[in-house]
Design an enzyme around this catalytic site. Sequence first.
Site, PDB file in Angstrom:
ATOM      1  N   CYS A  77      16.823   4.604  16.636  1.00  0.00           N
ATOM      2  CA  CYS A  77      17.076   3.397  17.434  1.00  0.00           C
ATOM      3  C   CYS A  77      16.645   2.160  16.647  1.00  0.00           C
ATOM      4  CB  CYS A  77      16.368   3.471  18.781  1.00  0.00           C
ATOM      5  SG  CYS A  77      14.571   3.385  18.702  1.00  0.00           S
ATOM      6  N   THR A  78      16.936   1.004  17.191  1.00  0.00           N
ATOM      7  CA  THR A  78      16.649  -0.239  16.468  1.00  0.00           C
ATOM      8  C   THR A  78      15.160  -0.439  16.195  1.00  0.00           C
ATOM      9  OG1 THR A  78      16.743  -1.399  18.585  1.00  0.00           O
ATOM     10  CG2 THR A  78      18.698  -1.506  17.216  1.00  0.00           C
TER      11      THR A  78
END
Length: 104
Positions: free
Chosen positions: A9-10
Amino acid sequence: MKIVGVSACTVGIAHTYIAQEKIENAAKKLGDEVKIETQGTIGVENELTDEEVKNADIVLLAVDVKISGEERFAGKRIVKVPTEVAIKSPNKLVAKLHEVVAAK
């Protein structure tokens, strides 16, 4: 079916691991062999081996960012989705992987 993949994920914290867990649980319910590598703030964990990638029927990339080592999946059937899809609809996602493999 043998599924390998990567979740990232970011931020590289929560969603990376939640996606991994949801995918693995959904796949195991269907009797699949599954291993999801995580790429997060503390680096790569649960790293896939060359043998695991070679023997996989399909590769699942549940990612929101660019990942390292994507080239090792060249020539494999790949499904790429945001981590949110893996978290919110893991059973549908794994069912879709089955459809893609069956549609060879």
